[in-house]
Design an enzyme around this catalytic site. Sequence first.
Site, PDB file in Angstrom:
ATOM      1  CE  LYS A  10      -2.257   6.221  -7.995  1.00 21.86           C
ATOM      2  NZ  LYS A  10      -1.207   5.918  -6.979  1.00 21.86           N
ATOM      3  CE1 TYR A  50      -3.859   8.849  -3.544  1.00 22.86           C
ATOM      4  CE2 TYR A  50      -3.506  10.617  -5.137  1.00 22.86           C
ATOM      5  CZ  TYR A  50      -3.701   9.277  -4.844  1.00 22.86           C
ATOM      6  OH  TYR A  50      -3.728   8.352  -5.867  1.00 22.86           O
ATOM      7  CG  ASN A 113       0.704   2.776  -7.426  1.00 22.60           C
ATOM      8  OD1 ASN A 113       0.162   3.772  -7.914  1.00 22.60           O
ATOM      9  ND2 ASN A 113       0.558   2.416  -6.174  1.00 22.60           N
ATOM     10  CG  HIS A 116      -6.953   5.985  -5.870  1.00 22.53           C
ATOM     11  ND1 HIS A 116      -6.414   6.051  -4.608  1.00 22.53           N
ATOM     12  CD2 HIS A 116      -8.278   6.213  -5.714  1.00 22.53           C
ATOM     13  CE1 HIS A 116      -7.373   6.320  -3.730  1.00 22.53           C
ATOM     14  NE2 HIS A 116      -8.516   6.429  -4.377  1.00 22.53           N
ATOM     15  CD  GLU A 127     -10.906   7.886  -2.296  1.00 22.38           C
ATOM     16  OE1 GLU A 127     -11.014   7.045  -3.213  1.00 22.38           O
ATOM     17  OE2 GLU A 127     -10.153   7.718  -1.320  1.00 22.38           O
TER      18      GLU A 127
HETATM   19  P1  IDP Z   1      -3.026   2.446  -2.187  1.00 18.20           P
HETATM   20  O1  IDP Z   1      -2.952   3.300  -3.439  1.00 18.20           O
HETATM   21  O2  IDP Z   1      -2.659   1.017  -2.472  1.00 18.20           O
HETATM   22  O3  IDP Z   1      -4.326   2.595  -1.451  1.00 18.20           O
HETATM   23  P2  IDP Z   1      -1.865   4.115  -0.110  1.00 18.20           P
HETATM   24  O4  IDP Z   1      -1.125   3.612   1.065  1.00 18.20           O
HETATM   25  O5  IDP Z   1      -3.250   4.647   0.098  1.00 18.20           O
HETATM   26  O6  IDP Z   1      -1.875   2.963  -1.212  1.00 18.20           O
HETATM   27  O7  IDP Z   1      -0.960   5.230  -0.765  1.00 18.20           O
HETATM   28  C1  IDP Z   1      -1.482   6.062  -1.798  1.00 18.20           C
HETATM   29  C2  IDP Z   1      -0.456   6.156  -2.892  1.00 18.20           C
HETATM   30  O8  IDP Z   1       0.707   6.795  -2.372  1.00 18.20           O
HETATM   31  C3  IDP Z   1       0.043   4.814  -3.428  1.00 18.20           C
HETATM   32  O9  IDP Z   1      -0.772   4.287  -4.442  1.00 18.20           O
HETATM   33  C4  IDP Z   1       1.419   5.166  -3.936  1.00 18.20           C
HETATM   34  O10 IDP Z   1       1.344   5.759  -5.224  1.00 18.20           O
HETATM   35  C5  IDP Z   1       1.868   6.223  -2.939  1.00 18.20           C
HETATM   36  N1  IDP Z   1       2.681   5.630  -1.858  1.00 18.20           N
HETATM   37  C6  IDP Z   1       2.241   4.931  -0.794  1.00 18.20           C
HETATM   38  N2  IDP Z   1       3.251   4.518  -0.004  1.00 18.20           N
HETATM   39  C7  IDP Z   1       4.372   4.969  -0.598  1.00 18.20           C
HETATM   40  C8  IDP Z   1       5.751   4.861  -0.277  1.00 18.20           C
HETATM   41  O11 IDP Z   1       6.167   4.266   0.720  1.00 18.20           O
HETATM   42  N3  IDP Z   1       6.621   5.456  -1.147  1.00 18.20           N
HETATM   43  C9  IDP Z   1       6.214   6.120  -2.271  1.00 18.20           C
HETATM   44  N4  IDP Z   1       4.904   6.238  -2.598  1.00 18.20           N
HETATM   45  C10 IDP Z   1       4.002   5.676  -1.791  1.00 18.20           C
HETATM   46 MG    MG Z   2      -5.173   4.217  -0.478  1.00 22.80          MG
END
Ligand code: IDP
Ligand code: MG
Length: 132
Positions: A10, A50, A113, A116, A127
């Site tokens: 990212k 997404y 974070n 992805h 994807e």
């Molecule tokens: P992942 O990236 O670990 O697969 P996902 O649940 O698929 O996590 O969520 C996609 C992205 O959305 C996450 O990497 C994060 O950047 C964001 N995200 C997920 N849950 C939250 C949240 O509760 N608050 C803010 N951002 C979130």
């Molecule tokens: Mg995910």
Amino acid sequence: MNERTFVMIKPDGVRKRLIDEIISRIERAGLSVVAKRRLILDRGLAERLYSVHQGKPFFERLVDHVLSGEVVVMIVEGEQAVSRMRELIGATDPAKAAKGTIRGDFATSVTENIIHAADSLESARREISLFF
Ligand code: IDP
Ligand code: MG
């Protein structure tokens, strides 16, 4: 089983100059980066990547973040590539991600974070087809 998964560094990961560090962690884990592109997403592509999160409270913030700069998209191949990449990246929330994982070592917030990785073989196929 030999698998292909989809990985995206990212914009915060690119800004923190973590591209080479992340690729070396992937290779040290015995996986291979078989395709790689550096690009700026457009909103439509970010929303399609997404799409499972459409309607969730963090969706707009997530899309705005991945549009905030260059990203690096990759196809990563190897034995159990999907689950092994998920182990390498660590938990979604960096506060809960183990030390030694990419997020545990470098991420600052749930939105920023770093990286992805597809969560299943089916997601990986979908994807990959968006970018390659
Ligand atoms: P992942 O990236 O670990 O697969 P996902 O649940 O698929 O996590 O969520 C996609 C992205 O959305 C996450 O990497 C994060 O950047 C964001 N995200 C997920 N849950 C939250 C949240 O509760 N608050 C803010 N951002 C979130
Ligand atoms: Mg995910």
